[in-house]
Design a protein around this motif. Structure first.
Motif, mmCIF file in Angstrom:
data_model
loop_
_atom_site.group_PDB
_atom_site.id
_atom_site.type_symbol
_atom_site.label_atom_id
_atom_site.label_comp_id
_atom_site.label_asym_id
_atom_site.label_seq_id
_atom_site.Cartn_x
_atom_site.Cartn_y
_atom_site.Cartn_z
ATOM 1 N N GLY A 86 38.411 69.420 -81.301
ATOM 2 C CA GLY A 86 39.729 70.045 -81.481
ATOM 3 C C GLY A 86 39.781 71.418 -80.838
ATOM 4 N N ARG A 87 38.733 72.188 -81.043
ATOM 5 C CA ARG A 87 38.699 73.551 -80.466
ATOM 6 C C ARG A 87 38.585 73.506 -78.960
ATOM 7 N NH1 ARG A 87 34.641 76.168 -84.645
ATOM 8 N NH2 ARG A 87 36.050 76.262 -86.411
ATOM 9 N N ALA A 88 37.744 72.603 -78.471
ATOM 10 C CA ALA A 88 37.499 72.559 -77.021
ATOM 11 C C ALA A 88 38.732 72.081 -76.256
ATOM 12 C CB ALA A 88 36.312 71.630 -76.724
ATOM 13 N N ILE A 89 39.461 71.133 -76.838
ATOM 14 C CA ILE A 89 40.638 70.584 -76.149
ATOM 15 C C ILE A 89 41.783 71.601 -76.182
ATOM 16 C CG2 ILE A 89 42.399 68.763 -76.191
ATOM 17 C CD1 ILE A 89 39.672 67.673 -75.403
ATOM 18 N N VAL A 96 44.688 64.324 -72.899
ATOM 19 C CA VAL A 96 43.593 63.499 -73.400
ATOM 20 C C VAL A 96 44.069 62.536 -74.487
ATOM 21 C CG1 VAL A 96 42.845 65.180 -75.137
ATOM 22 C CG2 VAL A 96 41.177 63.690 -74.144
ATOM 23 N N TYR A 97 43.473 61.347 -74.499
ATOM 24 C CA TYR A 97 43.703 60.395 -75.582
ATOM 25 C C TYR A 97 42.597 60.591 -76.608
ATOM 26 C CZ TYR A 97 46.844 58.156 -72.237
ATOM 27 O OH TYR A 97 47.850 57.911 -71.342
ATOM 28 N N ARG A 124 42.625 64.546 -92.721
ATOM 29 C CA ARG A 124 41.608 65.582 -92.462
ATOM 30 C C ARG A 124 41.221 65.588 -90.978
ATOM 31 N NH1 ARG A 124 35.689 65.028 -95.100
ATOM 32 N NH2 ARG A 124 35.693 63.331 -93.583
ATOM 33 N N SER A 125 41.100 64.407 -90.381
ATOM 34 C CA SER A 125 40.764 64.340 -88.943
ATOM 35 C C SER A 125 41.831 65.045 -88.108
ATOM 36 C CB SER A 125 40.650 62.879 -88.485
ATOM 37 O OG SER A 125 39.552 62.258 -89.098
ATOM 38 N N ALA A 130 43.066 69.394 -84.685
ATOM 39 C CA ALA A 130 44.182 70.276 -84.368
ATOM 40 C C ALA A 130 45.294 69.528 -83.633
ATOM 41 C CB ALA A 130 43.705 71.481 -83.547
ATOM 42 N N THR A 131 45.710 68.405 -84.221
ATOM 43 C CA THR A 131 46.766 67.603 -83.604
ATOM 44 C C THR A 131 47.630 66.965 -84.687
ATOM 45 O OG1 THR A 131 47.178 65.893 -81.930
ATOM 46 C CG2 THR A 131 45.382 65.457 -83.468
#
Ligand SMILES: NC(=O)c1ccc[n+]([C@@H]2O[C@H](COP(=O)([O-])OP(=O)(O)OC[C@H]3O[C@@H](n4cnc5c(N)ncnc54)[C@H](OP(=O)(O)O)[C@@H]3O)[C@@H](O)[C@H]2O)c1
Length: 319
Positions: A86-89, A96-97, A124-125, A130-131
Protein backbone atom coordinates in the motif's frame (compact mmCIF):
# COMPACT_ATOMS: atom_id res chain seq x y z
CA UNK A 1 -6.19 1.18 -17.94
CA UNK A 2 -6.79 0.55 -21.65
CA UNK A 3 -4.86 -1.45 -24.17
CA UNK A 4 -4.31 1.73 -26.21
CA UNK A 5 -2.45 3.28 -23.30
CA UNK A 6 0.03 0.40 -23.30
CA UNK A 7 1.52 1.38 -26.65
CA UNK A 8 3.00 -2.05 -27.24
CA UNK A 9 4.66 -2.21 -30.65
CA UNK A 10 5.92 -5.00 -32.74
CA UNK A 11 3.53 -7.94 -32.52
CA UNK A 12 5.58 -10.86 -33.77
CA UNK A 13 3.50 -13.94 -33.31
CA UNK A 14 0.03 -15.19 -32.34
CA UNK A 15 -0.60 -18.35 -30.38
CA UNK A 16 -4.23 -19.02 -29.54
CA UNK A 17 -5.44 -16.09 -27.46
CA UNK A 18 -1.93 -14.99 -26.63
CA UNK A 19 -0.27 -12.04 -28.26
CA UNK A 20 3.47 -12.30 -27.96
CA UNK A 21 5.26 -9.01 -28.08
CA UNK A 22 8.96 -8.37 -28.15
CA UNK A 23 10.51 -5.38 -26.45
CA UNK A 24 7.55 -4.82 -24.12
CA UNK A 25 5.91 -6.71 -21.31
CA UNK A 26 3.27 -8.99 -22.76
CA UNK A 27 -0.23 -8.73 -21.31
CA UNK A 28 -2.95 -11.36 -21.34
CA UNK A 29 -6.65 -10.96 -20.67
CA UNK A 30 -7.38 -12.58 -17.29
CA UNK A 31 -10.16 -14.92 -18.37
CA UNK A 32 -13.48 -13.16 -18.78
CA UNK A 33 -12.49 -10.21 -16.56
CA UNK A 34 -11.55 -6.82 -17.99
CA UNK A 35 -8.02 -7.16 -16.58
CA UNK A 36 -5.15 -7.09 -19.07
CA UNK A 37 -2.53 -8.67 -16.82
CA UNK A 38 1.21 -8.39 -17.30
CA UNK A 39 2.40 -11.97 -17.77
CA UNK A 40 5.00 -11.37 -15.10
CA UNK A 41 3.27 -10.36 -11.91
CA UNK A 42 4.59 -9.83 -8.41
CA UNK A 43 4.03 -12.28 -5.53
CA UNK A 44 3.97 -10.48 -2.21
CA UNK A 45 4.59 -13.22 0.35
CA UNK A 46 8.38 -12.97 0.58
CA UNK A 47 8.55 -9.23 1.23
CA UNK A 48 6.32 -9.87 4.25
CA UNK A 49 7.85 -13.05 5.62
CA UNK A 50 11.43 -11.87 5.00
CA UNK A 51 10.69 -8.49 6.58
CA UNK A 52 11.96 -6.44 3.67
CA UNK A 53 12.20 -2.71 4.46
CA UNK A 54 9.61 -0.22 3.18
CA UNK A 55 12.36 1.55 1.29
CA UNK A 56 13.41 -1.58 -0.58
CA UNK A 57 9.81 -2.51 -1.41
CA UNK A 58 9.21 1.02 -2.73
CA UNK A 59 12.27 0.66 -4.98
CA UNK A 60 11.32 -2.85 -6.05
CA UNK A 61 7.72 -2.03 -6.98
CA UNK A 62 8.47 1.44 -8.35
CA UNK A 63 11.07 0.02 -10.75
CA UNK A 64 8.84 -2.89 -11.74
CA UNK A 65 5.86 -0.61 -12.44
CA UNK A 66 8.08 1.54 -14.65
CA UNK A 67 9.09 -1.63 -16.52
CA UNK A 68 5.55 -2.90 -17.16
CA UNK A 69 4.32 -4.69 -14.01
CA UNK A 70 0.60 -4.29 -13.36
CA UNK A 71 -0.33 -7.34 -11.21
CA UNK A 72 0.50 -7.42 -7.51
CA UNK A 73 -0.68 -10.34 -5.39
CA UNK A 74 -0.61 -10.41 -1.61
CA UNK A 75 -2.60 -11.87 1.29
CA UNK A 76 -4.04 -11.10 4.69
CA UNK A 77 -1.43 -13.27 6.46
CA UNK A 78 1.88 -12.38 4.76
CA UNK A 79 2.93 -10.33 7.80
CA UNK A 80 3.38 -6.70 6.73
CA UNK A 81 3.11 -7.38 2.99
CA UNK A 82 -0.19 -5.54 2.40
CA UNK A 83 0.98 -2.46 4.30
CA UNK A 84 4.32 -2.40 2.50
CA UNK A 85 2.57 -2.68 -0.87
CA UNK A 86 0.00 0.00 0.00
CA UNK A 87 2.77 2.43 0.90
CA UNK A 88 4.93 1.58 -2.08
CA UNK A 89 2.12 1.92 -4.62
CA UNK A 90 0.80 5.16 -3.12
CA UNK A 91 -0.32 7.55 -5.82
CA UNK A 92 0.26 4.95 -8.56
CA UNK A 93 -2.79 2.92 -7.49
CA UNK A 94 -4.46 3.30 -10.90
CA UNK A 95 -1.51 1.67 -12.65
CA UNK A 96 -1.83 -1.62 -10.82
CA UNK A 97 -4.29 -4.46 -10.27
CA UNK A 98 -4.24 -5.37 -6.58
CA UNK A 99 -5.08 -8.97 -5.63
CA UNK A 100 -5.35 -10.12 -2.04
CA UNK A 101 -6.73 -13.09 -0.08
CA UNK A 102 -8.73 -13.82 3.04
CA UNK A 103 -9.34 -16.67 5.46
CA UNK A 104 -6.33 -16.58 7.79
CA UNK A 105 -6.79 -13.24 9.57
CA UNK A 106 -4.57 -14.26 12.50
CA UNK A 107 -1.80 -15.94 10.51
CA UNK A 108 -1.38 -18.85 8.12
CA UNK A 109 -2.81 -22.13 9.42
CA UNK A 110 -5.44 -20.54 11.62
CA UNK A 111 -8.28 -20.44 9.12
CA UNK A 112 -11.50 -18.60 9.87
CA UNK A 113 -14.04 -18.97 7.07
CA UNK A 114 -17.03 -17.37 8.74
CA UNK A 115 -18.56 -14.76 6.44
CA UNK A 116 -18.27 -11.92 8.97
CA UNK A 117 -14.59 -12.74 9.52
CA UNK A 118 -13.88 -12.83 5.77
CA UNK A 119 -15.53 -9.45 5.26
CA UNK A 120 -13.70 -7.94 8.25
CA UNK A 121 -10.42 -9.29 6.85
CA UNK A 122 -11.11 -7.74 3.47
CA UNK A 123 -11.95 -4.39 5.07
CA UNK A 124 -8.65 -4.54 6.97
CA UNK A 125 -6.83 -5.37 3.71
CA UNK A 126 -8.35 -2.28 2.08
CA UNK A 127 -7.03 -0.10 4.90
CA UNK A 128 -3.59 -1.71 4.73
CA UNK A 129 -3.45 -1.42 0.96
CA UNK A 130 -4.70 2.17 1.17
CA UNK A 131 -7.45 1.61 -1.39
CA UNK A 132 -11.27 1.65 -1.59
CA UNK A 133 -11.48 -1.68 -3.38
CA UNK A 134 -9.21 -4.44 -4.56
CA UNK A 135 -9.35 -5.82 -8.07
CA UNK A 136 -9.52 -9.40 -6.79
CA UNK A 137 -10.26 -11.03 -3.44
CA UNK A 138 -9.42 -14.73 -3.19
CA UNK A 139 -10.33 -17.43 -0.68
CA UNK A 140 -6.93 -18.41 0.64
CA UNK A 141 -6.71 -22.18 0.16
CA UNK A 142 -9.72 -23.30 2.19
CA UNK A 143 -10.65 -26.99 2.02
CA UNK A 144 -13.07 -28.63 -0.36
CA UNK A 145 -15.52 -29.10 2.53
CA UNK A 146 -15.42 -25.38 3.29
CA UNK A 147 -16.07 -24.54 -0.37
CA UNK A 148 -18.95 -27.00 -0.53
CA UNK A 149 -20.69 -25.34 2.42
CA UNK A 150 -21.02 -22.30 0.19
CA UNK A 151 -21.00 -19.61 2.92
CA UNK A 152 -17.44 -18.46 2.27
CA UNK A 153 -18.10 -18.10 -1.46
CA UNK A 154 -21.32 -16.21 -0.72
CA UNK A 155 -19.35 -13.81 1.50
CA UNK A 156 -17.03 -12.99 -1.38
CA UNK A 157 -19.98 -12.55 -3.71
CA UNK A 158 -21.41 -10.05 -1.22
CA UNK A 159 -18.09 -8.21 -1.09
CA UNK A 160 -18.17 -7.97 -4.88
CA UNK A 161 -21.77 -6.68 -4.81
CA UNK A 162 -20.78 -4.06 -2.22
CA UNK A 163 -17.93 -2.89 -4.46
CA UNK A 164 -15.14 -3.90 -2.07
CA UNK A 165 -13.65 -6.14 -4.76
CA UNK A 166 -14.16 -6.14 -8.51
CA UNK A 167 -13.68 -9.89 -8.91
CA UNK A 168 -13.56 -12.99 -6.72
CA UNK A 169 -11.27 -15.99 -6.91
CA UNK A 170 -10.06 -19.16 -5.27
CA UNK A 171 -6.39 -19.71 -4.49
CA UNK A 172 -5.45 -23.33 -3.98
CA UNK A 173 -4.89 -26.72 -5.51
CA UNK A 174 -6.13 -30.26 -6.04
CA UNK A 175 -9.73 -31.29 -5.52
CA UNK A 176 -10.69 -27.94 -3.95
CA UNK A 177 -9.34 -26.07 -6.98
CA UNK A 178 -11.29 -28.38 -9.25
CA UNK A 179 -14.48 -27.72 -7.29
CA UNK A 180 -13.76 -23.98 -7.41
CA UNK A 181 -13.60 -24.16 -11.19
CA UNK A 182 -16.60 -26.42 -11.65
CA UNK A 183 -18.93 -24.55 -9.29
CA UNK A 184 -18.89 -21.62 -11.72
CA UNK A 185 -18.96 -18.94 -9.00
CA UNK A 186 -15.37 -17.66 -9.22
CA UNK A 187 -13.83 -15.32 -11.78
CA UNK A 188 -10.27 -16.59 -11.25
CA UNK A 189 -8.16 -19.48 -10.01
CA UNK A 190 -4.72 -19.04 -8.47
CA UNK A 191 -2.91 -22.37 -8.45
CA UNK A 192 0.61 -23.84 -8.39
CA UNK A 193 2.09 -24.34 -11.86
CA UNK A 194 5.77 -24.92 -12.51
CA UNK A 195 8.33 -27.40 -13.79
CA UNK A 196 7.95 -29.17 -10.41
CA UNK A 197 4.17 -28.90 -10.07
CA UNK A 198 2.18 -29.99 -13.10
CA UNK A 199 -0.96 -31.60 -11.65
CA UNK A 200 -3.00 -28.52 -12.54
CA UNK A 201 -1.78 -28.67 -16.14
CA UNK A 202 -3.62 -31.97 -16.57
CA UNK A 203 -6.56 -31.54 -14.21
CA UNK A 204 -7.80 -28.03 -13.47
CA UNK A 205 -6.39 -25.81 -16.18
CA UNK A 206 -8.22 -27.40 -19.12
CA UNK A 207 -11.48 -26.99 -17.16
CA UNK A 208 -10.64 -23.41 -16.18
CA UNK A 209 -9.83 -22.59 -19.76
CA UNK A 210 -13.09 -24.02 -21.05
CA UNK A 211 -14.92 -21.79 -18.54
CA UNK A 212 -12.85 -18.70 -19.42
CA UNK A 213 -11.55 -18.29 -15.89
CA UNK A 214 -8.55 -16.12 -15.23
CA UNK A 215 -5.58 -18.24 -14.12
CA UNK A 216 -2.79 -16.93 -11.91
CA UNK A 217 0.21 -19.26 -11.57
CA UNK A 218 1.54 -19.24 -8.02
CA UNK A 219 4.97 -20.56 -7.05
CA UNK A 220 5.77 -20.31 -10.77
CA UNK A 221 9.51 -20.90 -10.30
CA UNK A 222 9.03 -23.79 -7.88
CA UNK A 223 10.86 -21.48 -5.46
CA UNK A 224 14.03 -22.11 -7.53
CA UNK A 225 14.40 -25.08 -5.15
CA UNK A 226 17.15 -26.62 -7.29
CA UNK A 227 19.53 -23.87 -6.11
CA UNK A 228 19.97 -25.63 -2.74
CA UNK A 229 22.74 -28.21 -2.46
CA UNK A 230 21.11 -29.73 0.64
CA UNK A 231 17.48 -30.47 1.42
CA UNK A 232 15.95 -27.09 2.35
CA UNK A 233 13.23 -26.27 4.90
CA UNK A 234 9.75 -27.66 4.65
CA UNK A 235 8.08 -25.13 2.29
CA UNK A 236 10.48 -25.96 -0.56
CA UNK A 237 11.24 -29.54 0.40
CA UNK A 238 8.81 -31.33 -1.92
CA UNK A 239 9.90 -29.30 -4.92
CA UNK A 240 13.57 -29.91 -4.07
CA UNK A 241 13.05 -33.71 -3.99
CA UNK A 242 10.93 -33.71 -7.12
CA UNK A 243 13.49 -31.67 -9.04
CA UNK A 244 16.26 -34.04 -8.06
CA UNK A 245 14.22 -36.93 -9.42
CA UNK A 246 13.17 -35.02 -12.54
CA UNK A 247 16.79 -34.00 -13.15
CA UNK A 248 15.94 -31.78 -16.11
CA UNK A 249 19.00 -31.17 -18.31
CA UNK A 250 18.37 -27.45 -18.51
CA UNK A 251 18.80 -27.03 -14.76
CA UNK A 252 22.52 -27.63 -15.22
CA UNK A 253 22.92 -24.68 -17.58
CA UNK A 254 22.79 -20.90 -17.44
CA UNK A 255 19.29 -19.58 -18.04
CA UNK A 256 17.58 -22.32 -16.00
CA UNK A 257 15.36 -19.81 -14.16
CA UNK A 258 14.36 -18.25 -17.48
CA UNK A 259 13.45 -21.65 -18.93
CA UNK A 260 11.43 -22.54 -15.83
CA UNK A 261 9.49 -19.27 -16.01
CA UNK A 262 8.92 -19.57 -19.75
CA UNK A 263 7.60 -23.10 -19.16
CA UNK A 264 5.00 -21.86 -16.69
CA UNK A 265 3.91 -19.10 -19.04
CA UNK A 266 3.73 -21.54 -21.96
CA UNK A 267 1.12 -23.69 -20.21
CA UNK A 268 -2.20 -23.22 -22.02
CA UNK A 269 -4.63 -21.27 -19.85
CA UNK A 270 -2.06 -19.50 -17.65
CA UNK A 271 -2.40 -15.73 -17.83
CA UNK A 272 0.09 -14.38 -15.30
CA UNK A 273 2.89 -15.77 -13.13
CA UNK A 274 3.34 -14.06 -9.77
CA UNK A 275 7.02 -14.51 -8.96
CA UNK A 276 8.01 -13.71 -5.39
CA UNK A 277 11.17 -11.79 -4.68
CA UNK A 278 12.88 -9.65 -2.08
CA UNK A 279 15.28 -8.01 -4.53
CA UNK A 280 14.65 -4.76 -6.42
CA UNK A 281 16.44 -5.83 -9.60
CA UNK A 282 14.77 -9.24 -9.93
CA UNK A 283 11.54 -8.24 -11.60
CA UNK A 284 13.36 -6.55 -14.50
CA UNK A 285 15.78 -9.49 -14.75
CA UNK A 286 12.89 -11.93 -15.04
CA UNK A 287 11.03 -9.61 -17.41
CA UNK A 288 14.06 -9.52 -19.69
CA UNK A 289 14.16 -13.32 -19.82
CA UNK A 290 10.60 -13.38 -21.11
CA UNK A 291 11.48 -11.46 -24.24
CA UNK A 292 12.35 -14.84 -25.76
CA UNK A 293 8.59 -15.65 -25.67
CA UNK A 294 7.16 -19.08 -24.83
CA UNK A 295 9.21 -22.27 -25.04
CA UNK A 296 9.19 -23.92 -28.45
CA UNK A 297 6.67 -26.77 -28.70
CA UNK A 298 9.59 -29.25 -28.60
CA UNK A 299 11.14 -27.71 -25.46
CA UNK A 300 7.73 -27.56 -23.77
CA UNK A 301 6.99 -31.19 -24.63
CA UNK A 302 10.37 -32.31 -23.23
CA UNK A 303 9.47 -30.90 -19.80
CA UNK A 304 5.99 -32.42 -19.96
CA UNK A 305 7.31 -35.81 -21.10
CA UNK A 306 9.87 -35.94 -18.30
CA UNK A 307 7.13 -35.11 -15.79
CA UNK A 308 4.90 -37.90 -17.14
CA UNK A 309 7.82 -40.31 -16.96
CA UNK A 310 8.88 -39.50 -13.38
CA UNK A 311 5.92 -38.04 -11.42
CA UNK A 312 3.96 -40.44 -9.28
CA UNK A 313 0.45 -40.08 -7.89
CA UNK A 314 1.74 -38.45 -4.71
CA UNK A 315 3.05 -35.45 -6.70
CA UNK A 316 -0.07 -33.40 -6.22
CA UNK A 317 -0.40 -29.61 -6.39
CA UNK A 318 1.40 -27.97 -3.48
CA UNK A 319 -0.37 -25.21 -1.58
N1 LIG B 1 -1.85 -20.70 -1.08
C1 LIG B 1 -1.58 -19.61 -1.75
O1 LIG B 1 -2.46 -18.84 -2.08
C2 LIG B 1 -0.15 -19.31 -2.12
C3 LIG B 1 0.88 -20.18 -1.75
C4 LIG B 1 2.18 -19.89 -2.16
C5 LIG B 1 2.44 -18.77 -2.91
N2 LIG B 1 1.41 -17.92 -3.26
C6 LIG B 1 1.66 -16.71 -4.06
O2 LIG B 1 2.60 -17.00 -5.07
C7 LIG B 1 3.70 -16.08 -5.00
C8 LIG B 1 4.97 -16.71 -5.50
O3 LIG B 1 5.30 -17.84 -4.75
P1 LIG B 1 6.71 -18.05 -4.07
O4 LIG B 1 7.37 -16.74 -3.82
O5 LIG B 1 6.52 -19.00 -2.94
O6 LIG B 1 7.52 -18.90 -5.18
P2 LIG B 1 8.30 -18.54 -6.54
O7 LIG B 1 7.77 -17.28 -7.11
O8 LIG B 1 8.26 -19.77 -7.37
O9 LIG B 1 9.80 -18.36 -6.08
C9 LIG B 1 10.25 -17.23 -5.42
C10 LIG B 1 11.74 -17.39 -5.17
O10 LIG B 1 12.42 -17.36 -6.43
C11 LIG B 1 13.59 -16.57 -6.31
N3 LIG B 1 13.85 -15.96 -7.62
C12 LIG B 1 12.99 -15.20 -8.36
N4 LIG B 1 13.58 -14.86 -9.52
C13 LIG B 1 14.84 -15.40 -9.51
C14 LIG B 1 15.94 -15.38 -10.41
N5 LIG B 1 15.86 -14.76 -11.59
N6 LIG B 1 17.07 -16.03 -10.05
C15 LIG B 1 17.17 -16.68 -8.87
N7 LIG B 1 16.16 -16.72 -7.96
C16 LIG B 1 15.00 -16.09 -8.28
C17 LIG B 1 13.27 -15.55 -5.26
O11 LIG B 1 14.47 -15.21 -4.59
P3 LIG B 1 14.98 -13.66 -4.46
O12 LIG B 1 14.26 -13.07 -3.32
O13 LIG B 1 16.44 -13.86 -4.27
O14 LIG B 1 14.65 -12.99 -5.77
C18 LIG B 1 12.33 -16.30 -4.34
O15 LIG B 1 13.04 -16.91 -3.27
C19 LIG B 1 3.72 -15.68 -3.53
O16 LIG B 1 4.41 -14.48 -3.31
C20 LIG B 1 2.23 -15.55 -3.25
O17 LIG B 1 1.77 -14.31 -3.74
C21 LIG B 1 0.13 -18.19 -2.88
Amino acid sequence: MTTESLRMPDATMWREDILILRGAMERRRLGATDIEASVLGFGGSEIGYERVSARTVARLLGGALDAGLNVVDTAECYDESETLIGRAIGARRREVYLFTKCGHPHGWGRGDWRPASLLASLERSLRRLATDRVDLIQLHSCSLAELEKGDAIAALERARERGLARYIGYSGDGEAARYAVECGRFDTLQTSVSIADQEAVDVTLPLARARRMGVIAKRPLANVAWRYARRPGSYYEDYWSRLRALDYDFLRHNGAVATALRFTLSVPGVHTAIVGTTKPERWQENAASLRAGPLSPAEFERVRARWREVADTSWVGQV
